[in-house]
Structure formats: structure tokens, C-alpha cells
Design a protein around this motif. Sequence first.
Motif, mmCIF file in Angstrom:
data_model
loop_
_atom_site.group_PDB
_atom_site.id
_atom_site.type_symbol
_atom_site.label_atom_id
_atom_site.label_comp_id
_atom_site.label_asym_id
_atom_site.label_seq_id
_atom_site.Cartn_x
_atom_site.Cartn_y
_atom_site.Cartn_z
ATOM 1 N N MET A 1 0.834 -1.214 0.000
ATOM 2 C CA MET A 1 0.000 0.000 0.000
ATOM 3 C C MET A 1 0.859 1.251 0.000
ATOM 4 O O MET A 1 1.928 1.267 0.584
ATOM 5 C CB MET A 1 -0.893 0.004 1.246
ATOM 6 N N ARG A 2 0.336 2.254 -0.658
ATOM 7 C CA ARG A 2 1.102 3.511 -0.740
ATOM 8 C C ARG A 2 0.864 4.382 0.493
ATOM 9 O O ARG A 2 -0.186 4.269 1.138
ATOM 10 C CB ARG A 2 0.673 4.273 -1.975
ATOM 11 N N CYS A 7 -0.139 8.888 -2.200
ATOM 12 C CA CYS A 7 -1.521 8.922 -2.725
ATOM 13 C C CYS A 7 -1.909 10.346 -3.113
ATOM 14 O O CYS A 7 -2.514 10.572 -4.159
ATOM 15 C CB CYS A 7 -2.498 8.386 -1.681
ATOM 16 N N GLU A 10 -0.298 11.282 -6.291
ATOM 17 C CA GLU A 10 -0.990 10.596 -7.392
ATOM 18 C C GLU A 10 -2.325 11.285 -7.713
ATOM 19 O O GLU A 10 -2.677 11.464 -8.886
ATOM 20 C CB GLU A 10 -1.216 9.124 -6.995
ATOM 21 N N ILE A 11 -3.038 11.673 -6.652
ATOM 22 C CA ILE A 11 -4.334 12.363 -6.858
ATOM 23 C C ILE A 11 -4.117 13.643 -7.663
ATOM 24 O O ILE A 11 -4.816 13.896 -8.650
ATOM 25 C CB ILE A 11 -4.999 12.674 -5.500
ATOM 26 N N ARG A 14 -3.358 12.962 -11.260
ATOM 27 C CA ARG A 14 -4.586 12.609 -11.990
ATOM 28 C C ARG A 14 -5.419 13.843 -12.287
ATOM 29 O O ARG A 14 -6.007 13.968 -13.366
ATOM 30 C CB ARG A 14 -5.430 11.618 -11.177
ATOM 31 N N VAL B 31 -10.906 3.647 1.375
ATOM 32 C CA VAL B 31 -10.265 2.474 0.749
ATOM 33 C C VAL B 31 -10.847 1.193 1.359
ATOM 34 O O VAL B 31 -11.202 0.247 0.638
ATOM 35 C CB VAL B 31 -8.724 2.511 0.951
ATOM 36 N N VAL B 41 -7.202 -4.543 -2.467
ATOM 37 C CA VAL B 41 -6.804 -3.288 -1.803
ATOM 38 C C VAL B 41 -6.252 -2.267 -2.793
ATOM 39 O O VAL B 41 -6.550 -1.077 -2.697
ATOM 40 C CB VAL B 41 -5.732 -3.559 -0.713
ATOM 41 N N HIS B 42 -5.465 -2.764 -3.760
ATOM 42 C CA HIS B 42 -4.842 -1.826 -4.702
ATOM 43 C C HIS B 42 -5.878 -1.133 -5.578
ATOM 44 O O HIS B 42 -5.796 0.066 -5.829
ATOM 45 C CB HIS B 42 -3.791 -2.552 -5.561
ATOM 46 N N GLU B 45 -7.737 1.292 -3.480
ATOM 47 C CA GLU B 45 -6.929 2.504 -3.319
ATOM 48 C C GLU B 45 -7.049 3.394 -4.557
ATOM 49 O O GLU B 45 -7.218 4.617 -4.459
ATOM 50 C CB GLU B 45 -5.468 2.068 -3.137
ATOM 51 N N ASP B 46 -6.981 2.735 -5.699
ATOM 52 C CA ASP B 46 -7.088 3.442 -6.979
ATOM 53 C C ASP B 46 -8.437 4.163 -7.094
ATOM 54 O O ASP B 46 -8.501 5.333 -7.483
ATOM 55 C CB ASP B 46 -6.953 2.394 -8.087
ATOM 56 N N MET B 49 -8.583 7.132 -4.795
ATOM 57 C CA MET B 49 -7.842 8.272 -5.342
ATOM 58 C C MET B 49 -8.660 8.974 -6.426
ATOM 59 O O MET B 49 -8.669 10.202 -6.526
ATOM 60 C CB MET B 49 -6.495 7.809 -5.906
ATOM 61 N N ASP B 104 -1.276 -6.227 2.743
ATOM 62 C CA ASP B 104 -1.775 -4.846 2.652
ATOM 63 C C ASP B 104 -3.166 -4.735 3.268
ATOM 64 O O ASP B 104 -3.474 -3.767 3.962
ATOM 65 C CB ASP B 104 -1.839 -4.391 1.186
#
Lengths: 183, 182
Positions: A1-2, A7, A10-11, A14, B31, B41-42, B45-46, B49, B104
Motif C-alpha cells: 500500500m502507498r 496517494c 498521485e491524486i 490525476r 479504501v 486493496v490496490h 486505493e485506486d 484516489m 496490505d
Amino acid sequence: MRSLDECKAEIFRRVEDRKKERRKKRSRMLMVSISLAICFTVFLVMFFMDIMPDRKDKNKNHENRVCSYTTVKIEHKNGVGSDMQRITDTADIDKIFSAISSIYVNVKEEAATPTKSDFLSPDSVDTPAGIIEFTGFIITFCEDDKTEVAFTLEGDILCRVNDNFKVKIDDSQLTMLKNMLGI
Amino acid sequence: MDNCAIYYRRFLDGDECAFDDLMKELFQSLVFFVNGYVHNVHIAEDIAMDAFSDLIINKKRYNFKVTLKTYLFMIGKSRALDYIKRGKIIDFVDLSEAQNMKDDEEKLIETVLADERKIRVNDAMKKLPEDMRAAVHLVFFEEMTYEEAAKVMKKNRKQIDNLLFRAKKELRVILGGDGGLL
């Protein structure tokens, strides 16, 4: 996980990408609508505007104008040489034509009792010597298709060249005509 | 106005730090909530975001009439469902990657659900149908009101009430002797 910071980065990346995409879309839309508007205008010009003004002009010619002449040539002969001027304004042409016509109409009405001074005989001026020594103005009405009607003005004598119809005009008529012709 | 909405207002007024506070407050729980739908989880998370970037791009869309948490969870849920709808193709995952993902997920659960009691309830919730799980999650873990949960799940208050009633009943059976945790 980041991590949260990753994050967040990244936001924002985007967000920038999406903003760029939006801008691109907007400009694409703008370009498309501008080109459509141009095409539409060209279409209008090609298929309608070419036709409409002609119709209007024709209607104008038929409805509003006194005559269909488009040019008046005024040639001044003074025995030695000549100089020429042109009138192309249709309103002025109409005025001149109606003034000259009214002179002839009045003469015709008086023709029942012609007087020697007003209604001259054609033979009195139309001699070879008269043509050679002519000093005065030649007023020629021209149409697009080259149809012409010519008048001569020598002193106070107005002559329609076609039928050699001569009329003596009074001072007020002469002044008015000269003003209109700009001579 | 709730705390998150105040952070968001500050962010709109030009305070960049307010966004950090907002992320600290909502990101992990979003998340975790989305993970309940996508089970990855990934990807969760995506999606989270994406929901946050939505919040920045469409600044005028949020009208401050509901809590920001409710609004974000609504976006998260709809994005998760979209993802599920689009990605119905079987996705093969590497064994090592699957192990990472499990780690994670455990980390995420530890972060979001601080106490032991909640972790045990969460484990039991995995056996519940999706709707019930989401309702329990929103009301018990995220401490949303029934109305807020109803908004996120696009149901009415009564339906949430029924879902929770049945969820509690089933959870008591699943937890057995630990049913008193509820």
C-alpha cells in the motif's frame, strides 16, 4: 500500500491529467463548432446570398426606378475640343431623365397650339454646317446592354437625337438641368 | 458543517494543508469501504484516489448539504460498482502478489479498525451478503446515521433499518458466544 503522501501526489497528478483532457476536449469542441459555423456560412453564401441580392436588385429596378439607364455621359463640345463626364448614380440618373422627360411631355401637351419659339422645326438646326459647328452638351443615357438615348443641349435648345425633336427650354428649366448635370 | 466539510471549505479557499487533513481523516476508511466491494486493496486505493480527484476537479458539485464523508462514499461506491460491472473478466493474480495484497489488507484493517472487537466483527461480516455488510460497515464502523448510510447505498431509511436488523441477527449466529460484541 502507498503512503498518504504518495496517494496525494498521485491524486494531484490525476487531477492535472484530467484537466488537460478537459481542455483538449473543449478546444476540440470549439474547433468543430467554428468549422461547422464557417461551413454553414459558406453554404448560405453560395446557395442563397448569390440569388437573393439579384432578385432584390431586379425588384428595385422594376419597382423604384424611373428608367433603366445606368450611366449618363455628358460630353461638352466647345468647337475646339471636347471633355467628357459620367454620372453613374442611379438616383441622379433618374432625376435627370425625369426632368428631360417632363420637358418633352409638356411640349407634347402644348403641341396642339405650338408656338414658333418653343417648338422648333427639325430642319432649322440639322444642317451639315450645324453638326460641324456644334458647341454645347451631348447628353447620352446608356443601359448595360448598350442601348442609348442621346440629347443635345445647345444654348437653350434641347434636342432628342433619335427623332431630332427640338425643344426650346426656359431659363428655370435650363438652370435646373445644368445643376443636375453638374455643368 | 462536519469537520471534513470544514477542511474541504478551507481547501477551496486555497489552504493546501487542509487537503492533507482531509486525506488523513477519510482516505483509509474510503479504501476500506471500497475494498468491501472490489476485494482488492490496490484497486480500492485506486478508486479512492479517483474519488478524491473528482472532489478537486468538480469543485462545485459538492453542495455541503450532506456530510463530505457521505458524498465521498457515494462516489466510491458507484465507482466500485462500475469497476465490478466492467471487470467481470477472471483476473489471474500472481501468488506473491496475492500474498502482498493480503498483507496490505491486514495493514489496512489494523489502521482503520483500531480495536480488537471491530476486527472480529469485520471477520464475521465477510460471511454476510454485500448489502448487509455495507450497511453494517457504514453504521457501525464509519458511525454514519441511518439517513447517511441510506444515501450512500441509495436505499431508504427503512431498508437500512431492516438490513441492519437482519445483519445483527446473522452476526450473532456467526459470532456465537461473542455475539455480545454487537
